[in-house]
Motif scaffolding. Structure first.
Motif, mmCIF file in Angstrom:
data_model
loop_
_atom_site.group_PDB
_atom_site.id
_atom_site.type_symbol
_atom_site.label_atom_id
_atom_site.label_comp_id
_atom_site.label_asym_id
_atom_site.label_seq_id
_atom_site.Cartn_x
_atom_site.Cartn_y
_atom_site.Cartn_z
ATOM 1 N N MET A 1 0.816 -1.196 0.000
ATOM 2 C CA MET A 1 0.000 0.000 0.000
ATOM 3 C C MET A 1 0.858 1.258 0.000
ATOM 4 O O MET A 1 0.494 2.236 -0.633
ATOM 5 N N LYS A 2 1.967 1.236 0.725
ATOM 6 C CA LYS A 2 2.781 2.448 0.797
ATOM 7 C C LYS A 2 3.390 2.790 -0.563
ATOM 8 O O LYS A 2 3.545 3.952 -0.895
ATOM 9 N N TYR A 3 3.699 1.766 -1.355
ATOM 10 C CA TYR A 3 4.247 2.014 -2.681
ATOM 11 C C TYR A 3 3.182 2.611 -3.600
ATOM 12 O O TYR A 3 3.447 3.535 -4.364
ATOM 13 N N LEU A 4 1.993 2.080 -3.502
ATOM 14 C CA LEU A 4 0.885 2.618 -4.292
ATOM 15 C C LEU A 4 0.550 4.044 -3.866
ATOM 16 O O LEU A 4 0.274 4.904 -4.700
ATOM 17 N N ALA A 5 0.595 4.306 -2.555
ATOM 18 C CA ALA A 5 0.316 5.655 -2.062
ATOM 19 C C ALA A 5 1.346 6.651 -2.597
ATOM 20 O O ALA A 5 0.988 7.765 -3.003
ATOM 21 N N ALA A 6 2.611 6.250 -2.621
ATOM 22 C CA ALA A 6 3.646 7.136 -3.160
ATOM 23 C C ALA A 6 3.414 7.383 -4.647
ATOM 24 O O ALA A 6 3.559 8.508 -5.134
ATOM 25 N N TYR A 7 3.033 6.332 -5.370
ATOM 26 C CA TYR A 7 2.731 6.460 -6.795
ATOM 27 C C TYR A 7 1.585 7.443 -7.015
ATOM 28 O O TYR A 7 1.653 8.319 -7.874
ATOM 29 N N LEU A 8 0.526 7.295 -6.225
ATOM 30 C CA LEU A 8 -0.640 8.171 -6.378
ATOM 31 C C LEU A 8 -0.325 9.613 -5.990
ATOM 32 O O LEU A 8 -0.844 10.559 -6.599
ATOM 33 N N LEU A 9 0.513 9.806 -4.977
ATOM 34 C CA LEU A 9 0.920 11.166 -4.606
ATOM 35 C C LEU A 9 1.686 11.834 -5.746
ATOM 36 O O LEU A 9 1.461 13.014 -6.046
ATOM 37 N N PRO B 1 5.280 9.383 -12.406
ATOM 38 C CA PRO B 1 5.920 8.474 -11.445
ATOM 39 C C PRO B 1 6.977 7.589 -12.105
ATOM 40 O O PRO B 1 6.752 7.034 -13.180
ATOM 41 N N SER B 2 8.140 7.513 -11.453
ATOM 42 C CA SER B 2 9.204 6.618 -11.890
ATOM 43 C C SER B 2 9.743 5.916 -10.652
ATOM 44 O O SER B 2 9.399 6.269 -9.520
ATOM 45 N N ALA B 3 10.585 4.936 -10.850
ATOM 46 C CA ALA B 3 11.127 4.173 -9.722
ATOM 47 C C ALA B 3 11.903 5.092 -8.777
ATOM 48 O O ALA B 3 11.748 5.011 -7.557
ATOM 49 N N ASP B 4 12.711 5.980 -9.337
ATOM 50 C CA ASP B 4 13.497 6.885 -8.493
ATOM 51 C C ASP B 4 12.613 7.843 -7.706
ATOM 52 O O ASP B 4 12.873 8.132 -6.535
ATOM 53 N N LYS B 5 11.572 8.344 -8.351
ATOM 54 C CA LYS B 5 10.674 9.284 -7.673
ATOM 55 C C LYS B 5 9.871 8.596 -6.573
ATOM 56 O O LYS B 5 9.666 9.162 -5.504
ATOM 57 N N VAL B 6 9.406 7.358 -6.824
ATOM 58 C CA VAL B 6 8.661 6.620 -5.796
ATOM 59 C C VAL B 6 9.564 6.359 -4.605
ATOM 60 O O VAL B 6 9.164 6.542 -3.450
ATOM 61 N N LYS B 7 10.819 5.964 -4.862
ATOM 62 C CA LYS B 7 11.773 5.732 -3.774
ATOM 63 C C LYS B 7 12.014 7.022 -2.991
ATOM 64 O O LYS B 7 12.094 7.001 -1.767
ATOM 65 N N ALA B 8 12.139 8.138 -3.701
ATOM 66 C CA ALA B 8 12.394 9.422 -3.040
ATOM 67 C C ALA B 8 11.239 9.806 -2.121
ATOM 68 O O ALA B 8 11.463 10.295 -1.011
ATOM 69 N N LYS C 1 9.888 -4.381 -5.147
ATOM 70 C CA LYS C 1 8.486 -3.991 -4.962
ATOM 71 C C LYS C 1 8.136 -2.760 -5.794
ATOM 72 O O LYS C 1 7.035 -2.656 -6.336
ATOM 73 N N VAL C 2 9.077 -1.827 -5.885
ATOM 74 C CA VAL C 2 8.846 -0.631 -6.695
ATOM 75 C C VAL C 2 8.721 -1.008 -8.162
ATOM 76 O O VAL C 2 7.805 -0.559 -8.865
ATOM 77 N N SER C 3 9.615 -1.872 -8.633
ATOM 78 C CA SER C 3 9.559 -2.263 -10.041
ATOM 79 C C SER C 3 8.320 -3.103 -10.337
ATOM 80 O O SER C 3 7.723 -2.981 -11.413
ATOM 81 N N ALA C 4 7.898 -3.940 -9.381
ATOM 82 C CA ALA C 4 6.680 -4.729 -9.578
ATOM 83 C C ALA C 4 5.457 -3.822 -9.661
ATOM 84 O O ALA C 4 4.554 -4.047 -10.480
ATOM 85 N N LEU C 5 5.423 -2.797 -8.826
ATOM 86 C CA LEU C 5 4.305 -1.846 -8.857
ATOM 87 C C LEU C 5 4.251 -1.128 -10.194
ATOM 88 O O LEU C 5 3.193 -1.052 -10.829
ATOM 89 N N LEU C 6 5.384 -0.604 -10.616
ATOM 90 C CA LEU C 6 5.404 0.161 -11.863
ATOM 91 C C LEU C 6 5.064 -0.713 -13.066
ATOM 92 O O LEU C 6 4.368 -0.261 -13.984
#
Length: 107
Positions: free
Chosen positions: A1-9, A17-24, A37-42
């Motif tokens: 959920m936290k990865y999806l929340a970062a993506y949606l933000l 949204p990119s992998a680097d931005k989601v991580k940031a 997990k970030v790459s699976a989400l994207l």
């Protein structure tokens, strides 16, 4: 959920949204992001809009039975009404005993 929340933000802010931005985003609030997990989400969200994701989520929520556990407890509640009346009578007796001590709640 936290990865999806970062993506949606990121999406709501207008950024792509990119992998680097989601991580940031995650690291900015003290969450250690996992690369897999970030790459699976994207990869799972690739080519989908946020509107499509919301529609898919609503369909999944609509499939969840809402009255499942409540129906089982209705029979138990009906059978325990006598026990509830006895407990209420016991509580009333306990309240009356406070009045016998010479003080009450509103004295």
């Amino acid at each position: 959920m936290k990865y999806l929340a970062a993506y949606l933000l990121l999406n709501a802010s207008g950024a792509t949204p990119s992998a680097d931005k989601v991580k940031a985003v995650l690291e900015s609030v003290g969450i250690e992001a996992e690369e897999d997990k970030v790459s699976a989400l994207l990869s799972s969200l690739e080519g989908k809009s946020v509107d499509e994701l919301i529609v898919e989520g609503n369909e999944k929520l609509a499939a969840v039975p809402a009255a499942g556990p409540a129906t089982g407890s209705a029979g138990a509640a009906a059978g325990s009404s006598e026990g509830a009346a006895e407990e209420a009578a016991a509580e009333e007796e306990a309240e009356e005993s406070d009045d016998d001590m010479g003080f009450g709640l509103f004295d």
